[in-house]
Write a protein that holds these residues in place. Structure first.
Motif, PDB file in Angstrom:
ATOM      1  N   ASP A   1       0.807  -1.217   0.000  1.00 40.44           N
ATOM      2  CA  ASP A   1       0.000   0.000   0.000  1.00 40.44           C
ATOM      3  C   ASP A   1       0.842   1.270   0.000  1.00 40.44           C
ATOM      4  O   ASP A   1       0.412   2.301  -0.477  1.00 40.44           O
ATOM      5  CB  ASP A   1      -0.937   0.022   1.221  1.00 40.44           C
ATOM      6  N   ASP A   2       2.049   1.201   0.571  1.00 41.92           N
ATOM      7  CA  ASP A   2       2.866   2.405   0.773  1.00 41.92           C
ATOM      8  C   ASP A   2       3.716   2.662  -0.471  1.00 41.92           C
ATOM      9  O   ASP A   2       4.759   2.040  -0.666  1.00 41.92           O
ATOM     10  CB  ASP A   2       3.771   2.233   1.998  1.00 41.92           C
ATOM     11  N   SER A   3       3.279   3.578  -1.315  1.00 39.76           N
ATOM     12  CA  SER A   3       3.985   3.863  -2.563  1.00 39.76           C
ATOM     13  C   SER A   3       5.274   4.649  -2.333  1.00 39.76           C
ATOM     14  O   SER A   3       6.048   4.845  -3.266  1.00 39.76           O
ATOM     15  CB  SER A   3       3.069   4.642  -3.511  1.00 39.76           C
ATOM     16  N   SER A   4       5.519   5.144  -1.114  1.00 37.94           N
ATOM     17  CA  SER A   4       6.741   5.901  -0.841  1.00 37.94           C
ATOM     18  C   SER A   4       7.952   4.987  -0.674  1.00 37.94           C
ATOM     19  O   SER A   4       9.084   5.461  -0.632  1.00 37.94           O
ATOM     20  CB  SER A   4       6.573   6.750   0.425  1.00 37.94           C
ATOM     21  N   LEU A   5       7.728   3.664  -0.586  1.00 39.79           N
ATOM     22  CA  LEU A   5       8.819   2.721  -0.405  1.00 39.79           C
ATOM     23  C   LEU A   5       9.258   2.134  -1.741  1.00 39.79           C
ATOM     24  O   LEU A   5       8.458   1.968  -2.651  1.00 39.79           O
ATOM     25  CB  LEU A   5       8.395   1.580   0.523  1.00 39.79           C
ATOM     26  N   VAL A   6      10.533   1.814  -1.822  1.00 37.08           N
ATOM     27  CA  VAL A   6      11.035   1.044  -2.950  1.00 37.08           C
ATOM     28  C   VAL A   6      10.772  -0.425  -2.653  1.00 37.08           C
ATOM     29  O   VAL A   6      11.011  -0.892  -1.531  1.00 37.08           O
ATOM     30  CB  VAL A   6      12.546   1.281  -3.145  1.00 37.08           C
ATOM     31  N   ALA A   7      10.270  -1.168  -3.615  1.00 37.43           N
ATOM     32  CA  ALA A   7       9.931  -2.576  -3.405  1.00 37.43           C
ATOM     33  C   ALA A   7      10.536  -3.415  -4.515  1.00 37.43           C
ATOM     34  O   ALA A   7      10.400  -3.096  -5.696  1.00 37.43           O
ATOM     35  CB  ALA A   7       8.418  -2.767  -3.371  1.00 37.43           C
ATOM     36  N   GLN A   8      11.217  -4.480  -4.121  1.00 39.33           N
ATOM     37  CA  GLN A   8      11.755  -5.436  -5.084  1.00 39.33           C
ATOM     38  C   GLN A   8      11.104  -6.791  -4.843  1.00 39.33           C
ATOM     39  O   GLN A   8      11.161  -7.317  -3.735  1.00 39.33           O
ATOM     40  CB  GLN A   8      13.273  -5.557  -4.944  1.00 39.33           C
ATOM     41  N   PRO A   9      10.490  -7.397  -5.872  1.00 43.24           N
ATOM     42  CA  PRO A   9       9.890  -8.724  -5.692  1.00 43.24           C
ATOM     43  C   PRO A   9      10.984  -9.774  -5.503  1.00 43.24           C
ATOM     44  O   PRO A   9      12.000  -9.755  -6.198  1.00 43.24           O
ATOM     45  CB  PRO A   9       9.121  -8.942  -6.994  1.00 43.24           C
ATOM     46  N   VAL A  10      10.771 -10.677  -4.556  1.00 45.05           N
ATOM     47  CA  VAL A  10      11.762 -11.729  -4.302  1.00 45.05           C
ATOM     48  C   VAL A  10      11.139 -13.127  -4.388  1.00 45.05           C
ATOM     49  O   VAL A  10      11.838 -14.124  -4.214  1.00 45.05           O
ATOM     50  CB  VAL A  10      12.438 -11.552  -2.924  1.00 45.05           C
ATOM     51  N   GLY A  11       9.839 -13.206  -4.648  1.00 46.28           N
ATOM     52  CA  GLY A  11       9.218 -14.518  -4.752  1.00 46.28           C
ATOM     53  C   GLY A  11       7.734 -14.438  -4.495  1.00 46.28           C
ATOM     54  O   GLY A  11       7.140 -13.353  -4.471  1.00 46.28           O
ATOM     55  N   GLN A  12       7.125 -15.586  -4.279  1.00 49.90           N
ATOM     56  CA  GLN A  12       5.697 -15.636  -3.993  1.00 49.90           C
ATOM     57  C   GLN A  12       5.386 -16.896  -3.187  1.00 49.90           C
ATOM     58  O   GLN A  12       6.177 -17.832  -3.149  1.00 49.90           O
ATOM     59  CB  GLN A  12       4.880 -15.622  -5.288  1.00 49.90           C
TER      60      GLN A  12
END
Length: 296
Positions: A149-160
């Protein structure tokens, strides 16, 4: 007053939770640390900490200024690293957060291996089953499961991970294998009371189906609920990582696979991508590699 050292002292006091511990980290004395903090607060004209005989905590002004100081020192560290081609091992303190059980099973062992490899690093783990505000709570890196939800953070997908229904082979032999999610309404289901009161959403020919299941066992924690299902108490709905050891040992079997909801993503999240110190960058690459099994 050495403003750079004052900023470092301020950050260490916030990270360590006491003036005494911060003095030890900075190889200083407690009186010197007290004087440094007092001079820094006087220069800023604000109180950074609320202090009592038992504890020290950040004021609202302190929380805001802490992030500014972290950014400034991270920028300085990046500039120095650029001059030396980023040479040397990572050093300093990192605070990492993750969901409780996933953190216990996968993140904490990875963090332990990280500090064993890099002996100049110190790490603190915060395991919580709630979404943590990284900036407000002074956390460097978070592992999150599900939508972000927090668009101010950088997010990298690492799996599922998958969300699946399981039961013990012995229980399935006695009661039969459910063929459709609605069959769960007639069967004994082991529930987790602090999580969803309904199971799903199941994928029923493109439609989402949620079911208010029932049973004679309910727990407020995941681990005993999984153990109960493995012991033959009934069906349970869990994330794949929560039951992986039991599936591998064949104490549990997955059912209703054709109706499973879409997998949930796992992300590593962090603030300020352009201002990351080396220790944070190295840890992010480390944890991405450690969580590689969840990519396939």
């Amino acid at each position: 007053m050495d403003k750079l050292r004052a900023m470092q002292a301020f950050i260490h006091i916030a990270d360590e939770g006491s003036l005494t511990a911060a003095a030890r980290v900075m190889d200083s004395s407690l009186p010197a640390m007290v004087r440094t903090l007092a001079a820094f607060e006087a220069q800023l004209g604000v109180r950074l900490f609320n202090r009592s005989t038992r504890r020290i905590s950040l004021t609202e002004e302190g929380r805001r200024h802490l992030e500014s100081c972290r950014q400034l020192l991270a920028t300085l560290e990046d500039a120095e690293a650029a001059l030396t081609a980023d040479a040397g091992e990572p050093a300093g303190h990192l605070t990492i957060t993750a969901p409780m059980l996933f953190g216990q099973m996968h993140v904490a062992p990875a963090v332990t291996r990280f500090v064993q490899k890099y002996d100049k690093m110190r790490c603190s783990m915060v395991l919580l089953d709630r979404v943590v505000n990284l900036l407000e709570e002074g956390i460097d890196v978070g592992i999150r499961i599900g939508a972000l939800d927090d668009s101010s953070l950088v997010a990298q997908p690492v799996g599922q991970i998958r969300r699946m229904v399981v039961a013990s082979p012995a229980w399935l032999r006695r009661h039969g294998v459910p063929r459709h999610p609605r069959d769960l309404l007639k069967l004994n289901c082991v529930r987790v009371t602090d999580h969803a009161t309904t199971w799903g959403p199941f994928n029923d020919k493109g439609r989402q189906l949620r079911l208010a299941v029932s049973g004679n066992l309910a727990f407020n924690q995941i681990a005993p609920a999984v153990e109960a299902c493995a012991a033959g108490a009934g069906l349970g709905m869990f994330f794949s990582y929560q039951v992986a050891p039991f599936l591998e040992s064949r104490h549990l079997r997955c059912v209703l696979e054709d109706f499973e909801p879409p997998p949930r993503p796992i992300h590593v999240v962090y603030p300020h991508a352009r201002l990351l110190p080396k220790r944070t960058r190295v840890f992010i690459e480390w944890i991405k590699e450690e969580l590689r099994p969840f990519q396939g």
